[in-house]
Design a protein around this motif. Structure first.
Motif, PDB file in Angstrom:
ATOM      1  N   LEU A  56      38.692  46.138  44.455  1.00 53.77           N
ATOM      2  CA  LEU A  56      39.236  45.033  43.737  1.00 53.77           C
ATOM      3  C   LEU A  56      39.533  45.424  42.359  1.00 53.77           C
ATOM      4  O   LEU A  56      40.403  45.354  41.294  1.00 53.77           O
ATOM      5  CB  LEU A  56      38.360  43.839  43.891  1.00 53.77           C
ATOM      6  N   LEU A  57      38.363  46.002  41.606  1.00 57.92           N
ATOM      7  CA  LEU A  57      38.312  46.407  40.147  1.00 57.92           C
ATOM      8  C   LEU A  57      39.615  47.494  40.061  1.00 57.92           C
ATOM      9  O   LEU A  57      40.274  47.300  39.121  1.00 57.92           O
ATOM     10  CB  LEU A  57      37.165  47.176  39.768  1.00 57.92           C
ATOM     11  N   GLU A  58      39.922  48.383  41.076  1.00 60.18           N
ATOM     12  CA  GLU A  58      40.771  49.396  40.720  1.00 60.18           C
ATOM     13  C   GLU A  58      42.373  48.721  40.925  1.00 60.18           C
ATOM     14  O   GLU A  58      43.252  48.970  40.274  1.00 60.18           O
ATOM     15  CB  GLU A  58      40.715  50.544  41.675  1.00 60.18           C
ATOM     16  N   GLN A  59      42.373  47.828  41.838  1.00 61.53           N
ATOM     17  CA  GLN A  59      43.541  46.913  42.088  1.00 61.53           C
ATOM     18  C   GLN A  59      43.881  46.012  40.626  1.00 61.53           C
ATOM     19  O   GLN A  59      45.264  46.066  40.066  1.00 61.53           O
ATOM     20  CB  GLN A  59      43.436  45.707  43.061  1.00 61.53           C
ATOM     21  N   GLY A  60      42.863  45.564  39.986  1.00 60.98           N
ATOM     22  CA  GLY A  60      42.952  44.774  38.900  1.00 60.98           C
ATOM     23  C   GLY A  60      43.616  45.493  37.589  1.00 60.98           C
ATOM     24  O   GLY A  60      44.339  45.010  36.945  1.00 60.98           O
ATOM     25  N   ARG A  61      43.023  46.793  37.727  1.00 60.00           N
ATOM     26  CA  ARG A  61      43.362  47.562  36.410  1.00 60.00           C
ATOM     27  C   ARG A  61      44.733  48.058  36.641  1.00 60.00           C
ATOM     28  O   ARG A  61      45.463  48.098  35.513  1.00 60.00           O
ATOM     29  CB  ARG A  61      42.343  48.607  36.579  1.00 60.00           C
ATOM     30  N   VAL A  62      45.496  48.202  37.654  1.00 62.45           N
ATOM     31  CA  VAL A  62      46.755  48.386  37.801  1.00 62.45           C
ATOM     32  C   VAL A  62      47.830  47.546  38.034  1.00 62.45           C
ATOM     33  O   VAL A  62      48.871  47.753  37.955  1.00 62.45           O
ATOM     34  CB  VAL A  62      46.836  49.649  38.842  1.00 62.45           C
ATOM     35  N   THR A  63      47.241  46.124  38.166  1.00 65.25           N
ATOM     36  CA  THR A  63      47.948  44.991  38.293  1.00 65.25           C
ATOM     37  C   THR A  63      48.633  44.451  36.915  1.00 65.25           C
ATOM     38  O   THR A  63      47.723  44.054  36.213  1.00 65.25           O
ATOM     39  CB  THR A  63      47.318  43.960  39.348  1.00 65.25           C
ATOM     40  N   ALA A  64      49.970  44.303  36.775  1.00 68.90           N
ATOM     41  CA  ALA A  64      50.478  43.795  35.487  1.00 68.90           C
ATOM     42  C   ALA A  64      50.626  42.257  35.655  1.00 68.90           C
ATOM     43  O   ALA A  64      50.513  41.533  34.523  1.00 68.90           O
ATOM     44  CB  ALA A  64      51.688  44.499  35.178  1.00 68.90           C
ATOM     45  N   ASP A  65      50.989  41.646  36.791  1.00 67.17           N
ATOM     46  CA  ASP A  65      51.133  40.164  36.959  1.00 67.17           C
ATOM     47  C   ASP A  65      49.971  39.352  36.501  1.00 67.17           C
ATOM     48  O   ASP A  65      48.890  39.760  37.368  1.00 67.17           O
ATOM     49  CB  ASP A  65      51.929  39.834  38.247  1.00 67.17           C
ATOM     50  N   PRO A  66      50.023  38.635  35.821  1.00 68.99           N
ATOM     51  CA  PRO A  66      48.684  37.720  35.208  1.00 68.99           C
ATOM     52  C   PRO A  66      48.395  36.970  36.466  1.00 68.99           C
ATOM     53  O   PRO A  66      46.948  36.751  36.579  1.00 68.99           O
ATOM     54  CB  PRO A  66      49.302  36.911  34.066  1.00 68.99           C
ATOM     55  N   ALA A  67      49.068  36.133  37.265  1.00 64.24           N
ATOM     56  CA  ALA A  67      48.568  35.612  38.390  1.00 64.24           C
ATOM     57  C   ALA A  67      48.073  36.158  39.497  1.00 64.24           C
ATOM     58  O   ALA A  67      47.050  35.855  39.985  1.00 64.24           O
ATOM     59  CB  ALA A  67      49.845  34.790  38.972  1.00 64.24           C
ATOM     60  N   LYS A  68      48.564  37.492  39.772  1.00 57.39           N
ATOM     61  CA  LYS A  68      47.846  38.241  40.740  1.00 57.39           C
ATOM     62  C   LYS A  68      46.761  38.792  40.002  1.00 57.39           C
ATOM     63  O   LYS A  68      45.659  39.050  40.949  1.00 57.39           O
ATOM     64  CB  LYS A  68      48.817  39.515  40.907  1.00 57.39           C
ATOM     65  N   ARG A  69      46.514  39.260  38.808  1.00 59.51           N
ATOM     66  CA  ARG A  69      45.485  39.707  38.348  1.00 59.51           C
ATOM     67  C   ARG A  69      44.349  38.510  38.285  1.00 59.51           C
ATOM     68  O   ARG A  69      43.034  38.538  38.662  1.00 59.51           O
ATOM     69  CB  ARG A  69      45.762  40.124  36.731  1.00 59.51           C
ATOM     70  N   LYS A  70      44.457  37.338  38.160  1.00 57.78           N
ATOM     71  CA  LYS A  70      43.720  36.333  37.985  1.00 57.78           C
ATOM     72  C   LYS A  70      42.991  35.990  39.480  1.00 57.78           C
ATOM     73  O   LYS A  70      41.947  36.026  39.630  1.00 57.78           O
ATOM     74  CB  LYS A  70      44.648  34.894  37.694  1.00 57.78           C
ATOM     75  N   GLU A  71      43.919  36.145  40.538  1.00 58.92           N
ATOM     76  CA  GLU A  71      43.276  36.199  41.977  1.00 58.92           C
ATOM     77  C   GLU A  71      42.351  37.206  42.138  1.00 58.92           C
ATOM     78  O   GLU A  71      41.408  36.934  42.624  1.00 58.92           O
ATOM     79  CB  GLU A  71      44.801  36.350  42.856  1.00 58.92           C
ATOM     80  N   ILE A  72      42.673  38.637  41.892  1.00 58.42           N
ATOM     81  CA  ILE A  72      41.947  39.453  42.083  1.00 58.42           C
ATOM     82  C   ILE A  72      40.616  39.295  41.226  1.00 58.42           C
ATOM     83  O   ILE A  72      39.545  39.521  41.893  1.00 58.42           O
ATOM     84  CB  ILE A  72      42.537  40.825  41.491  1.00 58.42           C
ATOM     85  N   TYR A  73      40.678  38.994  39.877  1.00 58.30           N
ATOM     86  CA  TYR A  73      39.349  38.785  39.442  1.00 58.30           C
ATOM     87  C   TYR A  73      38.438  37.625  39.915  1.00 58.30           C
ATOM     88  O   TYR A  73      37.346  37.566  39.574  1.00 58.30           O
ATOM     89  CB  TYR A  73      39.748  38.890  37.669  1.00 58.30           C
ATOM     90  N   ASP A  74      39.139  36.618  40.299  1.00 58.30           N
ATOM     91  CA  ASP A  74      38.554  35.130  40.950  1.00 58.30           C
ATOM     92  C   ASP A  74      37.700  36.114  42.026  1.00 58.30           C
ATOM     93  O   ASP A  74      36.643  35.498  42.397  1.00 58.30           O
ATOM     94  CB  ASP A  74      39.723  34.288  41.502  1.00 58.30           C
ATOM     95  N   ASN A  75      38.478  36.808  43.145  1.00 58.37           N
ATOM     96  CA  ASN A  75      37.804  37.357  44.344  1.00 58.37           C
ATOM     97  C   ASN A  75      36.372  37.964  43.852  1.00 58.37           C
ATOM     98  O   ASN A  75      35.468  37.882  44.509  1.00 58.37           O
ATOM     99  CB  ASN A  75      38.666  38.202  44.863  1.00 58.37           C
TER     100      ASN A  75
END
Length: 555
Positions: free
Chosen positions: A488-507
């Motif tokens: 998840l941390l690796e996904q969050g690091r390369v995700t640019a869309d704020p809404a998608k990043r928010k979902e990753i970091y909520d998880n």
């Protein structure tokens, strides 16, 4: 017929004569004079109303057209500043204590910085741009920037600094933030090109930290030890340092921002008791102070004090760190029982007088998870006892490590947690340590549990990766690994869309709350207290004192 007409005319004539005869005695001159007086009164009343309207207009012009005069900034003077703890070292790449950050950020500069709204803005780099695939970051450096020893800063210094951070032997605190850098190129003296293994939109935010400060390649390669000699590009340079007593800074007259710093110097005094600092402020022997204890901050602003108090919501967070590698905390149910038994709001109320709010693992407002979605953010003693029973009712005893100076609320937090856990049969002992000893053991992960105040950042990647990714250089401090959190941390690091990043970091936050490697408690405020003649200081949510370079004395 003629006779009738004659008769009618005669009657009408007679009637007219009678009316004239009756009217004459009932129309005397005084009646006419009375009507004239009534008309005069009406005119006088109208004039009174007009005068009231004119008076109102005069008041409006005073308020809007005459603003209070603003004094022009002055240069010169030495600011007498105080704080409870001294810095723990000089090497900007290795510091983790807030006390070190709050001084060294005046001496060293990073490539980019945060403005008062926590937005990444240019600093030593005046501009940057990303390639379309997000894998190449090209930064343009300012010209005419000099180190304190007079050497010019160039792209070679930037390349050297980041390669030093990436070298595991350095022990740099921010190494994990730059793990995706594949190579660094310097096509000319003012251009640096970072090529990444994968896209990483969080890279500029990482570069705002003191831990990413630019060092002089020539000086360090020539034998200058950054742990012994400070040679930055910042607004101030060290004139004298007597550890735990006094630190004198002189203005860098060659600073690259025209007109700054405005102060001729700053004299930092180390006064461990913040109540004594407040007494110095009241006695006017101290101009400006960094206050960590909310109880002192509140008293400083009490009515009639005459002091100026700034109070900024903090990104740094208070936390109870459990060492999941120690025997007493290896069982997940025991860690969850600890989390369920603690009323976080009670700890906040007792230790910080309610100055703050309970927080999720991420503290930037946009990325905070909803507390109702996280395990046991509402105290549940029955659930805590059941978890211990499910774990076989083990005897749980451990030590809570606390620094004696940073934060000043540490001991009160530890005592409150100790009392709350005792109600479910968990025993604990408090170890109060000198700050330097505490930091050394904290970095080695040498504790059962510890109360800590950890730094926050506007970007969650900077907050989480170094602690919670298995390759993070502070993972030893976290003492917890989870392959799913790694992904998840690796996904969050390369995700640019704020809404998608928010979902990753909520998880990620939900997984951390479930696993309870730490018990996140609350965020407080950053307090600065100063005399009313201290002008131009801007408090920041990350606690940085960088705006001391714009501060001036109106006296």
């Amino acid at each position: 017929m003629l006779r009738k007409i004659t008769l009618i005319v005669s009657v009408l004539a007679l009637s007219a004569l009678m009316l004239i005869a009756c009217a004459a005695p009932t129309a005397p001159a005084p009646v006419v004079q009375t009507k004239v007086v009534e008309q005069t009164r009406v005119v006088e009343q109208t004039k009174v109303v007009e005068k009231v309207v004119e008076a109102t207009k005069v008041v409006e012009r005073v308020v809007t057209a005459t603003p209070a005069p603003t004094a022009a900034p002055k240069s010169g003077g030495v600011l007498i500043a105080a704080r409870a703890a001294d810095m723990q070292g000089l090497d900007p790449h290795k510091q983790t204590a807030f006390a070190s950050f709050r001084v060294l950020e005046l001496i060293y500069d990073p490539l980019v910085t945060l403005d008062k709204d926590m937005k990444v803005v240019p600093h030593l780099a005046e501009a940057w741009k990303w390639s379309e695939d997000g894998k190449t970051l090209t930064m343009t450096l300012r010209k005419n920037v000099k180190f304190h020893n007079g050497d010019p800063m160039t792209s070679d210094d930037v390349k050297f600094s980041f390669e030093r951070i990436l070298d595991e032997k350095t022990g740099a605190a921010a190494r994990a933030n730059y793990a995706l850098i594949e190579k660094i190129e310097t096509p000319d003296a003012n251009t640096v090109v970072f090529t990444l293994k994968t896209a990483n939109g969080a890279l500029p935010a990482a570069m705002t930290s003191l831990n990413s400060a630019i060092l002089s390649k020539k000086a360090v390669s020539g034998g200058q030890d950054p742990a012994k000699t400070a040679n930055g590009t910042g607004a101030f340079k060290i004139a004298d340092w007597q550890p735990d007593k006094i630190l004198k800074l002189d203005a860098n007259k060659d600073y690259w921002i025209p007109g700054q710093p405005r102060l001729a110097g700053i004299e930092f005094r180390t006064i461990p008791d913040e109540a004594s600092i407040l007494a110095g402020l009241r006695a006017k022997t101290i101009d400006w102070a960094l206050i960590n204890d909310p109880r002192v901050g509140i008293r400083a602003g009490a009515g009639g004090s005459g002091l100026t108090v700034t109070r900024a919501p903090a990104l740094a967070y208070h936390v109870l760190q459990l060492n999941a590698s120690r025997p007493m905390f290896k069982d997940l149910k025991v860690r969850q029982a600890v989390s369920c038994a603690i009323d976080r709001q009670e700890t906040l109320d007792v230790a910080s007088l309610g100055e703050g709010e309970v927080t999720s693992p991420a503290t930037p407002p946009f990325y905070r998870a909803a507390l109702k979605d996280l395990l046991c953010y509402t105290k549940d003693v029955d659930k805590a006892k059941k978890l211990l029973a499910d774990a076989g009712n083990p005897t749980v005893k451990f030590k809570i490590m606390a620094a004696n100076a940073e934060p000043p609320t540490a001991l009160a937090e530890a005592q409150n947690i100790q009392a709350q856990l005792k109600k479910i049969g968990i025993e604990s002992e408090i170890e109060s340590l000198e700050l330097g000893v505490y930091v050394d053991r904290w970095l080695k992960g040498d504790f059962d549990a510890t109360v800590a105040l950890n730094g926050g950042n506007p970007d969650p990647d900077i907050m989480f990766f170094r602690y919670w990714h298995s390759t993070g250089n502070l993972n030893l401090v976290a003492n917890y690994k989870d392959p799913e959190i790694d992904k998840l941390l690796e996904q969050g690091r390369v995700t640019a869309d704020p809404a998608k990043r928010k979902e990753i970091y909520d998880n990620i936050q939900k997984k951390l709350a479930d696993a309870v490697p730490w018990v996140w408690l609350y965020v407080g405020y950053e307090y600065r207290v100063m005399q009313p003649y201290v002008k131009g200081f801007v408090p920041l949510a990350n606690g940085a004192n960088t705006y001391l370079r714009e501060t001036w004395l109106d006296k």
